[in-house]
Design a protein around this motif. Structure first.
Motif, PDB file in Angstrom:
ATOM      1  N   ALA A 134      63.656  59.550  15.446  1.00 18.64           N
ATOM      2  CA  ALA A 134      62.321  60.131  15.256  1.00 18.64           C
ATOM      3  C   ALA A 134      61.597  60.287  16.588  1.00 18.64           C
ATOM      4  CB  ALA A 134      61.492  59.253  14.321  1.00 18.64           C
ATOM      5  N   ALA A 135      60.756  61.322  16.670  1.00 20.35           N
ATOM      6  CA  ALA A 135      59.939  61.524  17.875  1.00 20.35           C
ATOM      7  C   ALA A 135      58.905  60.413  18.018  1.00 20.35           C
ATOM      8  CB  ALA A 135      59.252  62.887  17.819  1.00 20.35           C
ATOM      9  N   VAL A 136      58.253  60.080  16.916  1.00 20.77           N
ATOM     10  CA  VAL A 136      57.326  58.946  16.881  1.00 20.77           C
ATOM     11  C   VAL A 136      57.470  58.258  15.528  1.00 20.77           C
ATOM     12  CG1 VAL A 136      55.611  59.888  18.494  1.00 20.77           C
ATOM     13  CG2 VAL A 136      55.410  60.390  16.066  1.00 20.77           C
ATOM     14  N   VAL A 137      57.141  56.965  15.512  1.00 23.55           N
ATOM     15  CA  VAL A 137      57.218  56.165  14.293  1.00 23.55           C
ATOM     16  C   VAL A 137      55.870  55.502  14.066  1.00 23.55           C
ATOM     17  CG1 VAL A 137      58.313  54.194  13.150  1.00 23.55           C
ATOM     18  CG2 VAL A 137      59.693  55.727  14.578  1.00 23.55           C
ATOM     19  N   GLY A 138      55.294  55.729  12.906  1.00 23.90           N
ATOM     20  CA  GLY A 138      54.075  55.036  12.528  1.00 23.90           C
ATOM     21  C   GLY A 138      54.415  53.896  11.589  1.00 23.90           C
ATOM     22  N   VAL A 139      53.793  52.742  11.756  1.00 26.13           N
ATOM     23  CA  VAL A 139      53.968  51.607  10.848  1.00 26.13           C
ATOM     24  C   VAL A 139      52.601  51.216  10.314  1.00 26.13           C
ATOM     25  CG1 VAL A 139      56.077  50.756  11.952  1.00 26.13           C
ATOM     26  CG2 VAL A 139      53.860  49.915  12.748  1.00 26.13           C
ATOM     27  N   VAL A 140      52.546  50.821   9.045  1.00 26.40           N
ATOM     28  CA  VAL A 140      51.248  50.590   8.418  1.00 26.40           C
ATOM     29  C   VAL A 140      50.653  49.234   8.750  1.00 26.40           C
ATOM     30  CG1 VAL A 140      51.716  52.210   6.548  1.00 26.40           C
ATOM     31  CG2 VAL A 140      52.287  49.790   6.245  1.00 26.40           C
ATOM     32  N   ARG A 167      44.265  59.183  11.965  1.00 25.91           N
ATOM     33  CA  ARG A 167      45.366  58.496  12.638  1.00 25.91           C
ATOM     34  C   ARG A 167      46.695  59.218  12.395  1.00 25.91           C
ATOM     35  NH1 ARG A 167      42.303  53.474  11.474  1.00 25.91           N
ATOM     36  NH2 ARG A 167      43.121  53.464   9.343  1.00 25.91           N
ATOM     37  N   ILE A 168      46.899  59.711  11.174  1.00 25.87           N
ATOM     38  CA  ILE A 168      48.152  60.414  10.863  1.00 25.87           C
ATOM     39  C   ILE A 168      48.212  61.751  11.589  1.00 25.87           C
ATOM     40  CG2 ILE A 168      49.541  61.459   9.040  1.00 25.87           C
ATOM     41  CD1 ILE A 168      49.549  58.419   8.971  1.00 25.87           C
ATOM     42  N   THR A 169      47.125  62.506  11.567  1.00 23.10           N
ATOM     43  CA  THR A 169      47.144  63.802  12.249  1.00 23.10           C
ATOM     44  C   THR A 169      47.285  63.612  13.770  1.00 23.10           C
ATOM     45  OG1 THR A 169      44.713  63.840  12.189  1.00 23.10           O
ATOM     46  CG2 THR A 169      45.870  65.039  10.466  1.00 23.10           C
ATOM     47  N   ALA A 170      46.702  62.549  14.313  1.00 21.65           N
ATOM     48  CA  ALA A 170      46.870  62.268  15.742  1.00 21.65           C
ATOM     49  C   ALA A 170      48.325  61.947  16.055  1.00 21.65           C
ATOM     50  CB  ALA A 170      45.969  61.105  16.158  1.00 21.65           C
ATOM     51  N   LEU A 171      48.985  61.233  15.148  1.00 19.69           N
ATOM     52  CA  LEU A 171      50.399  60.919  15.319  1.00 19.69           C
ATOM     53  C   LEU A 171      51.232  62.205  15.381  1.00 19.69           C
ATOM     54  CD1 LEU A 171      52.007  58.160  15.331  1.00 19.69           C
ATOM     55  CD2 LEU A 171      52.534  58.645  12.933  1.00 19.69           C
ATOM     56  N   MET A 172      50.912  63.150  14.503  1.00 20.21           N
ATOM     57  CA  MET A 172      51.642  64.417  14.482  1.00 20.21           C
ATOM     58  C   MET A 172      51.350  65.247  15.734  1.00 20.21           C
ATOM     59  SD  MET A 172      51.105  65.275  10.438  1.00 20.21           S
ATOM     60  CE  MET A 172      52.145  66.726  10.431  1.00 20.21           C
ATOM     61  N   ARG A 173      50.084  65.256  16.157  1.00 22.70           N
ATOM     62  CA  ARG A 173      49.739  65.992  17.386  1.00 22.70           C
ATOM     63  C   ARG A 173      50.476  65.421  18.586  1.00 22.70           C
ATOM     64  NH1 ARG A 173      44.386  66.129  15.111  1.00 22.70           N
ATOM     65  NH2 ARG A 173      43.860  64.237  16.286  1.00 22.70           N
ATOM     66  N   HIS A 174      50.573  64.102  18.614  1.00 16.10           N
ATOM     67  CA  HIS A 174      51.275  63.435  19.706  1.00 16.10           C
ATOM     68  C   HIS A 174      52.753  63.847  19.734  1.00 16.10           C
ATOM     69  CE1 HIS A 174      52.211  60.230  22.556  1.00 16.10           C
ATOM     70  NE2 HIS A 174      53.205  59.846  21.767  1.00 16.10           N
ATOM     71  N   ALA A 175      53.368  63.907  18.559  1.00 15.55           N
ATOM     72  CA  ALA A 175      54.775  64.295  18.487  1.00 15.55           C
ATOM     73  C   ALA A 175      54.981  65.736  18.924  1.00 15.55           C
ATOM     74  CB  ALA A 175      55.292  64.100  17.061  1.00 15.55           C
ATOM     75  N   VAL A 176      54.103  66.611  18.463  1.00 12.30           N
ATOM     76  CA  VAL A 176      54.229  68.028  18.807  1.00 12.30           C
ATOM     77  C   VAL A 176      53.993  68.239  20.306  1.00 12.30           C
ATOM     78  CG1 VAL A 176      53.221  70.317  18.462  1.00 12.30           C
ATOM     79  CG2 VAL A 176      53.670  68.837  16.505  1.00 12.30           C
ATOM     80  N   ALA A 177      52.993  67.547  20.868  1.00 14.39           N
ATOM     81  CA  ALA A 177      52.706  67.678  22.296  1.00 14.39           C
ATOM     82  C   ALA A 177      53.879  67.179  23.127  1.00 14.39           C
ATOM     83  CB  ALA A 177      51.434  66.901  22.643  1.00 14.39           C
ATOM     84  N   GLY A 178      54.530  66.105  22.652  1.00 12.03           N
ATOM     85  CA  GLY A 178      55.663  65.553  23.380  1.00 12.03           C
ATOM     86  C   GLY A 178      56.858  66.462  23.368  1.00 12.03           C
ATOM     87  N   ALA A 179      56.947  67.314  22.321  1.00 15.13           N
ATOM     88  CA  ALA A 179      58.080  68.221  22.200  1.00 15.13           C
ATOM     89  C   ALA A 179      57.850  69.535  22.949  1.00 15.13           C
ATOM     90  CB  ALA A 179      58.353  68.530  20.732  1.00 15.13           C
ATOM     91  N   ALA A 180      56.593  69.774  23.344  1.00 17.33           N
ATOM     92  CA  ALA A 180      56.262  71.063  23.985  1.00 17.33           C
ATOM     93  C   ALA A 180      56.827  71.130  25.401  1.00 17.33           C
ATOM     94  CB  ALA A 180      54.752  71.224  24.013  1.00 17.33           C
TER      95      ALA A 180
END
Length: 403
Positions: free
Chosen positions: A165-171, A390-403
């Motif tokens: 996974a690009a990033v992993v979120g844990v609850v 927090r979830i949308t920030a996690l997704m933005r972080h993953a997308v930015a890292g892949a750019a």
């Protein structure tokens, strides 16, 4: 999004997956969900979806692609493996006909994790995983039949998904060490706590208690949610057995469904101080919780770092004290202690549980003081606005890292 659990399921992971997807759709994102047939917590396919092989629904602006799978009425390692295999096979044969920009997977479903990773690789996009439960640890800690043999296999598959996974979120932060031990770099692991997904109670406790048949002079301890193996709900049956022999009156109520409900009903056949309620709808749920005097969260002593009960976020909203009969070093105990909403006691100890209930019944001011901490904790940490961001920030972080 890949999530076996989705609306109309209203407990467990389903409400979180639904709110995330609908939040994304409301913000203008073309959102698709690969989901199973609704079956939780009853572990029976909902009447509205029985007999369907594949279907596509539009719910809250989200395109939901459902695929049929097995639903084991009783949990063993083999039945769970067949459940996961059927999800994987059908999802692989008939993935949603869309090309995503990012794939978000809600685990614990191992099959969902594999499918999410496969969809992301095929599209050349980031895979974001949110870990709600750890399946390898669950097989090891929950007491499921055959779990010891399954733990190594589940853990290996889980580790492979998370490492990819690009990033992993844990609850909860109690999951971090186990996830990093799987080989996931710490920089990729982010703590994304769940949030309270229900409204506050109406405040009309007396009418709700009267409707439920709860007497004004009895102390009601309520457990709401899934009745599964890891909850170790036998402790409530035995506490009720003890309560029936002593005064003042304590009633213990189990509300919900799950694969252990029939077993618990048989165990409690001669226990007058214990009663069962069916699951209630989302509109009624907060009022039933608030009508109780004390709320219970229980887990087997072996459950440490594989799960954080989603019921806690709803419990804290009610203003009622929470008793946690769980391992002191586990994530659930950490969360209850941090909230300040009630005591943590030894797991699988019915005498200690009943004593904690009676102590709160004997000191209503203390019970009210503890209960009032829950809504404050929700406001500070568990609001839906903060959780979804927090979830949308996690997704933005993953997308930015892949750019």
């Amino acid at each position: 999004m890949v999530s076996t659990n989705y609306a109309p399921e209203h407990t467990g992971i389903g409400p979180y997956s639904t709110q995330i997807a609908e939040h994304l759709a409301a913000s203008g994102v073309d959102t698709h969900v690969l989901a199973g047939m609704p079956h939780y917590p009853a572990w029976r396919v909902a009447e509205s979806h029985r007999g369907r092989w594949r279907m596509r629904e539009s719910l809250g602006g989200v395109s939901v692609h459902r695929r049929r799978h097995t639903v084991p009425p009783r949990q063993t390692a083999l039945r769970r493996a067949l459940f996961e295999a059927s999800i994987l096979a059908h999802g692989t044969l008939a993935p949603p006909p869309v090309r995503p920009d990012v794939v978000l997977t809600q685990m614990p479903s191992l099959a969902g994790g594999v499918l999410g990773g496969r969809l992301a690789r095929r599209a050349g996009v980031p895979h974001v995983v949110v870990v709600q439960d750890l399946m390898g640890a669950a097989a090891e800690q929950s007491g499921i039949q055959g779990g010891g043999r399954a733990a190594a296999v589940a853990g290996a598959v889980e580790a492979r998904v998370l490492r990819g996974a690009a990033v992993v979120g844990v609850v909860h932060e109690s999951f971090v060490d186990r996830v990093t031990a799987m080989g996931v770099p710490r920089a990729r692991v982010h703590v994304v706590p769940n949030w309270t997904h229900v409204r506050g109670p109406s405040g009309d406790r007396e009418s709700t208690r009267a409707r439920l048949g709860w007497k004004a002079d009895e102390t009601v301890l309520l457990h709401a949610g899934n009745m599964g193996l890891k909850q170790g709900l036998e402790v409530l049956v035995e506490a009720a057995r003890l309560a029936g022999r002593e005064a003042p009156a304590v009633r213990i109520v189990l509300m919900g469904d799950g694969n252990q409900r029939a077993h618990l009903q048989r165990l409690a056949a001669d226990v007058s101080a214990l009663s069962f309620l069916p699951p209630v709808g989302a509109d009624e749920f907060p009022d039933v919780l608030a009508a109780a005097d004390v709320l219970a969260v229980t887990q087997k002593a072996s459950v440490l770092d594989m799960s954080l009960p989603s019921k806690l976020t709803s419990y804290f909203m009610t203003g009622r004290p929470v008793i946690a009969s769980v391992a002191a070093e586990g994530g659930t105990a950490q969360e209850v202690r941090r909230s300040g909403a009630g005591p943590v006691i030894a797991p699988e100890d019915p005498k200690a549980l009943l004593a904690a209930v009676r102590a709160l019944a004997d000191d209503p001011a203390e019970a009210d003081r503890l209960g009032a901490r829950g809504p404050r904790y929700v406001e500070e940490r568990l609001s839906s606005t903060a959780g979804l961001e927090r979830i949308t920030a996690l997704m933005r972080h993953a997308v930015a890292g892949a750019a």
